[in-house]
Scaffold this motif. Structure first.
Motif, PDB file in Angstrom:
ATOM      1  N   UNK A  75      -0.229  -3.144   7.613  1.00  0.00           N
ATOM      2  CA  UNK A  75       0.688  -2.919   8.739  1.00  0.00           C
ATOM      3  C   UNK A  75       1.123  -4.247   9.357  1.00  0.00           C
ATOM      4  N   UNK A  76       2.414  -4.383   9.620  1.00  0.00           N
ATOM      5  CA  UNK A  76       2.934  -5.624  10.203  1.00  0.00           C
ATOM      6  C   UNK A  76       3.371  -6.648   9.168  1.00  0.00           C
ATOM      7  N   UNK A  77       3.027  -6.427   7.890  1.00  0.00           N
ATOM      8  CA  UNK A  77       3.458  -7.359   6.835  1.00  0.00           C
ATOM      9  C   UNK A  77       4.969  -7.253   6.636  1.00  0.00           C
ATOM     10  N   UNK A  78       5.600  -8.383   6.406  1.00  0.00           N
ATOM     11  CA  UNK A  78       7.035  -8.346   6.114  1.00  0.00           C
ATOM     12  C   UNK A  78       7.383  -9.333   5.012  1.00  0.00           C
ATOM     13  N   UNK A 100       9.536  -4.293   5.647  1.00  0.00           N
ATOM     14  CA  UNK A 100       8.281  -4.391   6.388  1.00  0.00           C
ATOM     15  C   UNK A 100       7.552  -3.059   6.459  1.00  0.00           C
ATOM     16  N   UNK A 101       6.277  -3.169   6.798  1.00  0.00           N
ATOM     17  CA  UNK A 101       5.419  -1.988   6.895  1.00  0.00           C
ATOM     18  C   UNK A 101       5.040  -1.839   8.360  1.00  0.00           C
ATOM     19  N   UNK A 102       5.364  -0.687   8.945  1.00  0.00           N
ATOM     20  CA  UNK A 102       5.101  -0.510  10.377  1.00  0.00           C
ATOM     21  C   UNK A 102       3.633  -0.162  10.629  1.00  0.00           C
ATOM     22  N   UNK A 103       3.300   0.063  11.895  1.00  0.00           N
ATOM     23  CA  UNK A 103       1.894   0.292  12.254  1.00  0.00           C
ATOM     24  C   UNK A 103       1.336   1.570  11.646  1.00  0.00           C
ATOM     25  N   UNK A 104       2.249   2.513  11.341  1.00  0.00           N
ATOM     26  CA  UNK A 104       1.806   3.756  10.694  1.00  0.00           C
ATOM     27  C   UNK A 104       1.836   3.599   9.170  1.00  0.00           C
ATOM     28  N   UNK A 105       2.024   2.364   8.713  1.00  0.00           N
ATOM     29  CA  UNK A 105       2.031   2.022   7.283  1.00  0.00           C
ATOM     30  C   UNK A 105       3.298   2.491   6.568  1.00  0.00           C
ATOM     31  N   UNK A 137       3.488  -9.589  11.542  1.00  0.00           N
ATOM     32  CA  UNK A 137       3.876  -9.685  12.944  1.00  0.00           C
ATOM     33  C   UNK A 137       3.693  -8.338  13.653  1.00  0.00           C
ATOM     34  N   UNK A 138       3.650  -8.400  14.977  1.00  0.00           N
ATOM     35  CA  UNK A 138       3.635  -7.167  15.778  1.00  0.00           C
ATOM     36  C   UNK A 138       5.076  -6.768  16.079  1.00  0.00           C
ATOM     37  N   UNK A 194      10.142  -3.515  17.322  1.00  0.00           N
ATOM     38  CA  UNK A 194       8.890  -3.175  16.644  1.00  0.00           C
ATOM     39  C   UNK A 194       9.119  -3.193  15.129  1.00  0.00           C
ATOM     40  N   UNK A 195       8.028  -3.093  14.374  1.00  0.00           N
ATOM     41  CA  UNK A 195       8.137  -3.179  12.915  1.00  0.00           C
ATOM     42  C   UNK A 195       8.776  -1.930  12.294  1.00  0.00           C
ATOM     43  N   UNK A 196       9.033  -0.903  13.108  1.00  0.00           N
ATOM     44  CA  UNK A 196       9.824   0.223  12.602  1.00  0.00           C
ATOM     45  C   UNK A 196      11.292   0.074  12.995  1.00  0.00           C
ATOM     46  N   UNK A 197      11.641  -1.062  13.606  1.00  0.00           N
ATOM     47  CA  UNK A 197      13.025  -1.345  13.959  1.00  0.00           C
ATOM     48  C   UNK A 197      13.393  -0.983  15.400  1.00  0.00           C
TER      49      UNK A 197
END
Lengths: 180, 460
Positions: free
Chosen positions: B69-72, B85-90, B114-115, B127-130
């Protein structure tokens, strides 16, 4: 002079002469003689550079030797094949041959083993600026740092390890046909 | 058979008046002639970005690049930057790397974790989900703002196919598997384990990115199956590049395909591949000289694959292009190339290299080093391609030169549909796949709808 006496400067001079002579051989396209400057257990490595967050450079800026895809991770045999390929006269990326000029500067002795008076291996850092002019209008600049491990073999210095740090992220040249 | 059209064009309209109709004339695949203009003209390039790269499915990257999670990983679609990227929910996302406020890149790095993605200009934060999650002084300056309307722009469709991530901006595009059609089998040959298990491949670390002074289509077309260009690789064949090159063995490759029937297959949508069909029950052909560990591994894989796939094991991959700009090498080297448009006469190439995740360390080392000396800007084989594409592009620029089209008439009317496998199949060296590529290209450029893009080749 931090206790650096004549033997140190003599050694540094030898390292500089080694690198200048190498540049001369390359720019004169004497590639077979250039190969003789390397030991048989040569490692010739050039990583890819990444844009990473502040603080992550040591860990992630460069691709890793032995692990990742890089620009070069060669040994003497494969480097010899590259020379042989140019010498075929039909390697179209180097036919007709490019005009290449190697500039070497900032030569520093990083490590001397075992000691200045009895040096058998020295680690030498330098900067390079390589200009390549190809066919009519193409020109490329390659600028960066090198770290070499020079080893004394049968009374002469040979290069056993070259790490090349090219200061580019996206490579701005279509090919890497010049030697570094 | 009709006489081949001469390479002469009496009259031609200036390109500035290029209408959708003129694209059919510029890529006249029935006659096997293609206007040089499409390899150098700025107007054509702008139309490609608008009509083609906004609709087609494009290669983004691989899930192994973003395991946590958070990888981009910052990638590209057409000429624009996107964030994989992969959000906090993967969950995996592909987002346009452009702030909704003033357009700055919200991610300045190639890769990382990143967060949030915070814009460096006015600090809008996503956020990592946009989702837009932070707007400085929001309450005071943006009264009543509905932040949900100002997320990072996300692709219309995304697909994770055996670990590879693909996306399109067109919500009406067929789903990825429909977009592939029968070329899927050849993508499988790249992505599946060497011993025939499904999937199981991953990327090596390190993506080669470089700029080549050529039009992107020349590279994409070459990988469709331009076997005819082999003479340009004469020098590497003379010195040898394979596993036993140090012992004096010549040639680029191992011998696995020595007893195979080569096939060139063109598919609806513009995809084209070159593969090889081994004889039934063909024995393993030793290919790695004195490298016993490597040889043993590939012999084992060969036997396992035969046992697992039976008749299907006969098909071996070579190269191909998933329309428009994702090409693959399916064997050794094993890689994806993305020919990112970077201007009418400039391409930014991204090269990703694959390996079976569970291959032994010695095999991974051998393959990785072989890939580097075969492919990319330091690749002893590919360097000559870069030279060719460079000067073919230059040859598409001259005022007089542009009055004369390129010849794409090799092996006209020699292909057979569905024989012995699905697709338009050639059994001799051919430009059928290139013609199919430009047929697909012209349909996008003429604003055809999806059924029209995938219609049979004899229908406009």
């Amino acid at each position: 002079m931090n206790g650096r006496g004549l033997p140190y400067f003599e050694l540094k001079h030898q390292a500089e002469e080694f690198l200048y002579e190498e540049a001369e051989l390359l720019d004169q396209r004497r590639f077979d003689e250039w190969l003789e400057l390397f030991t048989d257990d040569l490692v010739y490595f050039m990583p890819i550079r990444r844009n990473v967050k502040f603080g992550e450079h040591a860990a992630h800026e460069n691709t890793r030797e032995g692990e990742d895809i890089s620009w070069f991770e060669e040994d003497k045999a494969t480097l010899s094949k590259r020379v042989a390929q140019i010498n075929t006269g039909v390697h179209w990326a180097e036919e007709p041959l490019s005009r290449v000029c190697h500039m070497v500067s900032n030569v520093q002795l990083v490590e001397i083993r075992p000691a200045v008076e009895d040096a058998r291996e020295i680690v030498v850092r330098s900067r390079f600026l390589i200009y390549q002019n190809r066919v009519e209008y193409e020109s490329y600049f390659f600028v960066g740092k090198r770290t070499d491990l020079l080893r004394r073999e049968n009374g002469r210095w040979k290069n056993a390890r070259r790490e090349i740090i090219l200061d580019q992220n996206v490579l701005l040249a279509k090919n890497l046909t010049v030697f570094f | 058979m009709a006489k081949l059209q001469a390479g002469k064009q009496e009259t031609r309209k200036p390109i500035l008046s290029a209408s959708p109709k003129s694209y059919a004339r510029m890529a006249d695949t029935a006659a096997g002639v293609i206007d040089r203009e499409i390899f150098s003209c700025g107007k054509v390039y702008a139309d490609e970005l608008e009509k083609l790269f906004t609709r087609a499915w494009l290669f983004i990257g691989h899930e192994s690049q973003i395991p946590n999670p958070g990888d981009f990983f910052v990638s590209r679609m057409g000429a624009e930057s996107v964030i994989l990227c992969r959000d906090r929910q993967k969950k995996i996302h592909v987002l346009l790397n452009s702030c909704r406020h003033r357009g700055m890149k919200v991610c300045l790095y190639d890769t990382g974790n990143t967060v949030n993605f915070t814009c460096s200009y006015h600090a809008w934060s996503y956020a990592t989900d946009g989702a837009l999650v932070g707007v400085p002084m929001e309450k005071a300056l943006y009264e009543g703002m509905d932040k949900s309307q100002w997320s990072l722009i996300e692709v219309a469709q995304m697909a994770n196919y055996k670990g590879t991530i693909w996306a399109t901006w067109d919500r009406d595009a067929p789903p990825f598997l429909g977009y592939l059609g029968d070329v899927r089998e050849h993508l499988d040959l790249v992505l599946d384990c060497r011993d025939g298990r499904e999937g199981g491949s991953e990327l090596f670390g390190g993506v080669q990115k470089w700029i080549i002074p050529s039009n992107w289509k020349l590279s994409a077309e070459n990988f469709c199956g331009d076997t005819y260009h082999n003479p340009s690789h004469q020098s590497v064949d003379m010195v040898g590049l394979g596993a036993s090159a140090a012992k004096g063995v010549k040639g680029r490759h191992d011998n696995e395909l020595a007893d195979a029937q080569h096939l060139w297959i063109s598919y609806p949508g513009g995809h084209g591949i070159h593969c090889a069909m081994k004889p039934a029950d063909s024995p393993y052909i030793p290919s790695f000289g004195d490298q016993n560990i490597i040889e043993d591994y590939f012999r084992h894989c060969h036997q396992e694959r035969l046992a697992r796939l039976g008749e299907k094991a006969r098909m071996r991959p070579f190269v191909g292009t998933i329309f428009p700009n994702t090409s693959f090498n399916g064997r050794i080297p094993r890689s994806f190339s993305v020919w990112h448009p970077h201007g009418p006469t400039t391409t930014e190439v991204w090269r990703f290299y694959l390996v079976d995740k569970d291959a032994p360390a010695e095999v991974k080392t051998f393959l990785r080093r072989y890939y580097m000396r075969y492919s990319g800007p330091a690749g002893m084989t590919e360097q000559d391609d870069m030279e060719n594409w460079n000067y073919a592009t230059n040859g598409a620029m001259g005022t007089i030169a542009k009055r004369y089209p390129f010849n794409y008439q090799q092996s006209m009317n020699k292909a057979h549909r569905g024989d012995p496998v699905p697709g338009l199949v050639s059994t001799q060296v051919t430009e059928e796949n290139a013609r199919g590529f430009y047929r697909g290209w012209s349909r996008y450029m003429m604003d055809r709808n999806w059924p029209q893009i995938y219609a049979a080749e004899d229908r406009a």
